[in-house]
Write a protein that holds these residues in place. Structure first.
Motif, PDB file in Angstrom:
ATOM      1  N   MET A   1      39.162 -20.394  29.363  1.00 30.22           N
ATOM      2  CA  MET A   1      39.354 -20.966  30.698  1.00 30.22           C
ATOM      3  C   MET A   1      38.034 -21.079  31.447  1.00 30.22           C
ATOM      4  O   MET A   1      37.815 -22.037  32.193  1.00 30.22           O
ATOM      5  CB  MET A   1      40.337 -20.104  31.490  1.00 30.22           C
ATOM      6  CG  MET A   1      41.794 -20.429  31.219  1.00 30.22           C
ATOM      7  SD  MET A   1      42.257 -22.088  31.804  1.00 30.22           S
ATOM      8  CE  MET A   1      42.101 -21.883  33.580  1.00 30.22           C
TER       9      MET A   1
ATOM     10  N   LEU B   1      50.243 -24.519  35.892  1.00 31.70           N
ATOM     11  CA  LEU B   1      48.851 -24.718  35.476  1.00 31.70           C
ATOM     12  C   LEU B   1      47.873 -24.120  36.480  1.00 31.70           C
ATOM     13  O   LEU B   1      46.754 -23.754  36.114  1.00 31.70           O
ATOM     14  CB  LEU B   1      48.565 -26.208  35.274  1.00 31.70           C
ATOM     15  CG  LEU B   1      49.387 -26.928  34.191  1.00 31.70           C
ATOM     16  CD1 LEU B   1      48.849 -28.339  33.973  1.00 31.70           C
ATOM     17  CD2 LEU B   1      49.405 -26.157  32.887  1.00 31.70           C
ATOM     18  N   ASN B   2      48.287 -24.015  37.733  1.00 32.62           N
ATOM     19  CA  ASN B   2      47.422 -23.413  38.753  1.00 32.62           C
ATOM     20  C   ASN B   2      47.349 -21.894  38.648  1.00 32.62           C
ATOM     21  O   ASN B   2      46.492 -21.266  39.281  1.00 32.62           O
ATOM     22  CB  ASN B   2      47.924 -23.781  40.152  1.00 32.62           C
ATOM     23  CG  ASN B   2      47.752 -25.254  40.449  1.00 32.62           C
ATOM     24  OD1 ASN B   2      46.797 -25.876  39.989  1.00 32.62           O
ATOM     25  ND2 ASN B   2      48.688 -25.827  41.198  1.00 32.62           N
TER      26      ASN B   2
ATOM     27  N   GLN C   1      44.028 -29.335  27.443  1.00 32.82           N
ATOM     28  CA  GLN C   1      43.452 -28.028  27.103  1.00 32.82           C
ATOM     29  C   GLN C   1      44.014 -26.943  28.009  1.00 32.82           C
ATOM     30  O   GLN C   1      44.300 -25.826  27.567  1.00 32.82           O
ATOM     31  CB  GLN C   1      41.932 -28.086  27.222  1.00 32.82           C
ATOM     32  CG  GLN C   1      41.230 -26.810  26.787  1.00 32.82           C
ATOM     33  CD  GLN C   1      41.460 -26.498  25.320  1.00 32.82           C
ATOM     34  OE1 GLN C   1      41.187 -27.318  24.452  1.00 32.82           O
ATOM     35  NE2 GLN C   1      41.984 -25.317  25.036  1.00 32.82           N
ATOM     36  N   LEU C   2      44.215 -27.269  29.269  1.00 37.14           N
ATOM     37  CA  LEU C   2      44.803 -26.328  30.217  1.00 37.14           C
ATOM     38  C   LEU C   2      46.206 -25.915  29.766  1.00 37.14           C
ATOM     39  O   LEU C   2      46.586 -24.736  29.843  1.00 37.14           O
ATOM     40  CB  LEU C   2      44.849 -26.984  31.597  1.00 37.14           C
ATOM     41  CG  LEU C   2      44.998 -26.099  32.836  1.00 37.14           C
ATOM     42  CD1 LEU C   2      43.905 -25.046  32.899  1.00 37.14           C
ATOM     43  CD2 LEU C   2      44.987 -26.966  34.092  1.00 37.14           C
TER      44      LEU C   2
ATOM     45  N   ILE D   1      43.635 -31.646  31.111  1.00 33.77           N
ATOM     46  CA  ILE D   1      44.983 -31.122  31.331  1.00 33.77           C
ATOM     47  C   ILE D   1      45.578 -30.614  30.023  1.00 33.77           C
ATOM     48  O   ILE D   1      46.243 -29.572  29.987  1.00 33.77           O
ATOM     49  CB  ILE D   1      45.884 -32.205  31.955  1.00 33.77           C
ATOM     50  CG1 ILE D   1      45.401 -32.547  33.366  1.00 33.77           C
ATOM     51  CG2 ILE D   1      47.342 -31.740  32.007  1.00 33.77           C
ATOM     52  CD1 ILE D   1      46.106 -33.730  33.989  1.00 33.77           C
TER      53      ILE D   1
ATOM     54  N   LEU E   1      36.318 -24.160  30.229  1.00 32.01           N
ATOM     55  CA  LEU E   1      36.994 -25.364  30.703  1.00 32.01           C
ATOM     56  C   LEU E   1      36.653 -25.655  32.161  1.00 32.01           C
ATOM     57  O   LEU E   1      36.412 -26.809  32.539  1.00 32.01           O
ATOM     58  CB  LEU E   1      38.508 -25.208  30.541  1.00 32.01           C
ATOM     59  CG  LEU E   1      39.355 -26.417  30.947  1.00 32.01           C
ATOM     60  CD1 LEU E   1      38.983 -27.648  30.134  1.00 32.01           C
ATOM     61  CD2 LEU E   1      40.839 -26.109  30.813  1.00 32.01           C
ATOM     62  N   THR E   2      36.606 -24.619  32.979  1.00 27.74           N
ATOM     63  CA  THR E   2      36.253 -24.792  34.391  1.00 27.74           C
ATOM     64  C   THR E   2      34.847 -25.353  34.540  1.00 27.74           C
ATOM     65  O   THR E   2      34.597 -26.288  35.314  1.00 27.74           O
ATOM     66  CB  THR E   2      36.366 -23.446  35.134  1.00 27.74           C
ATOM     67  OG1 THR E   2      37.708 -22.970  35.038  1.00 27.74           O
ATOM     68  CG2 THR E   2      35.982 -23.595  36.596  1.00 27.74           C
TER      69      THR E   2
ATOM     70  N   SER F   1      34.684 -29.037  33.130  1.00 26.96           N
ATOM     71  CA  SER F   1      35.372 -29.987  34.011  1.00 26.96           C
ATOM     72  C   SER F   1      34.480 -30.402  35.167  1.00 26.96           C
ATOM     73  O   SER F   1      34.388 -31.590  35.510  1.00 26.96           O
ATOM     74  CB  SER F   1      36.666 -29.367  34.537  1.00 26.96           C
ATOM     75  OG  SER F   1      37.557 -29.076  33.483  1.00 26.96           O
TER      76      SER F   1
END
Length: 361
Positions: free
Chosen positions: A120, A343-344, A324-325, A322, A123-124, A127
């Motif tokens: 994560m 997802l949040n 990957q999330l 999305i 990913l953050t 993004s």
């Protein structure tokens, strides 16, 4: 016509040499599949350079494809050759760093294999970097670029068999990171603009690291579910077939065998039984698509004027992030006992190394 300079990092099965099983069993729409084959076949790109840490593999690629510029260090490739398009076919464990360095080197168009990253936190970071630099990215989940899938989606979007209620993916008993980026992306493709409300999953072969949110293995998916804001549901099963079934209020569509054909059955006047005969259309066996079809989207974004084939290309890379999330959401749902996860609400600590034996996905 001036072609866009391209380069490939990672010269294994997906980078350079399509496996014989894919050539033997897959529908024609999957070819050309390897990045090098796709870039050579694409009329808008020129393959300038390749990179791999394995020198023997590099020399094999140089000999087989007649590529003059070979590198063992992708940073040197980026500095020396400044490609317009870079494709990445390495193991996931290396991918995040390569994407970051590629963006920082000024490359605006990237095609990368799946999954996108391992954690994560990665990913953050990615993004933000992608959005801030307005990077064009396509992804190894390439069904969304094939004509037979886009034709099927058009029928769904037009409402020809009613409102979409459920998307079922039967890709067999396979691993989360190795295979199910495809499942998730296929669901997102047909779901289109619907928003994800929650995800949930039941996994097996889940090997934890020192921390509970660190998963060493690449878990198998027993079942998983994506809930959308209008009540539509995406389901992933462990049943075989490589089929996508779309249940609608007035009928059912099946994209069979990885895009080999599409069959449609409408409900009869009773609205209880399907009509006896199917409407069927087949994949075009004479058409090159595969990874090349994804790369053509990048070409179009970089220079729309050189692509004059009349296709409509709706480019958007949100589905990659999305998707990957959602994979991370599946992991957290399993860890938390199968609970639905927004997802949040996915924890920043979720990290999946996706290791099978000595290899990473």
């Amino acid at each position: 016509m001036s072609k866009l300079k391209s380069a490939v990092v990672g010269c294994g099965r997906m980078g350079a040499f399509t496996s014989e099983s894919v050539k033997k069993y897959s529908p024609r729409c999957w070819l050309p599949l390897s990045h090098i084959e796709a870039l050579i076949k694409c009329q808008y790109t020129s393959l300038e350079s390749v990179c791999d840490i394995n020198e023997d593999l590099l020399n094999e690629v140089k000999s087989h494809y007649k590529v003059n510029n070979i590198f063992k260090d992708y940073k040197k490739l980026l500095e020396a050759k400044k490609p317009d398009i870079l494709t990445i076919a390495t193991r996931t464990i290396d991918r995040s760093s390569i994407i970051k360095d590629t963006i920082n080197a000024g490359v605006k168009a990237i095609h990368t294999e799946k999954p996108f990253c391992n954690s994560m936190s990665e990913l953050t970071e990615l993004s933000k970097l992608i959005n801030d630099n307005k990077i064009f990215i396509t992804y190894g989940t390439i069904r969304r670029y094939f004509e037979i899938y886009t034709k099927a989606k058009k029928i769904i979007d037009n409402g020809d068999i009613g409102d979409l209620q459920e998307i079922e993916i039967n890709f067999g008993s396979t691993q989360l990171f190795w295979s199910h980026p495809h499942s998730v992306d296929t669901i997102l493709f047909f779901a289109d603009s619907r928003k994800v409300v929650s995800v949930e999953a039941s996994l097996n072969n889940v090997v934890h690291g020192e921390e509970n949110d660190l998963i060493i293995s690449d878990p198998n998916v027993d079942e998983a579910k994506i809930i959308f804001d209008d009540g539509c549901v995406g389901r992933i099963t462990s049943r075989p077939g490589m089929d996508v079934t779309l249940y609608c209020s007035k009928g059912r569509m099946v994209v069979e065998g990885d895009g080999r054909k599409v069959s449609i059955r409408k409900l009869d006047d009773s609205m209880a039984y399907f009509e006896n005969s199917d409407q069927v259309f087949l994949s075009d066996e004479d058409k090159d698509e595969g990874t090349m079809s994804a790369i053509e989207h990048l070409v179009y974004k970089l220079n729309p004027k050189i692509v004059r084939d009349g296709k409509v290309r709706n480019y958007d890379n949100k589905h990659i992030l999305i998707g990957q999330l959602i994979l991370f959401g599946f992991v957290q749902s399993h860890i938390d006992g199968g609970m639905p996860i927004s997802l949040n609400d996915i924890r920043a600590s979720i990290n999946v190394l996706a290791k099978t034996g000595e290899f990473f996905a």
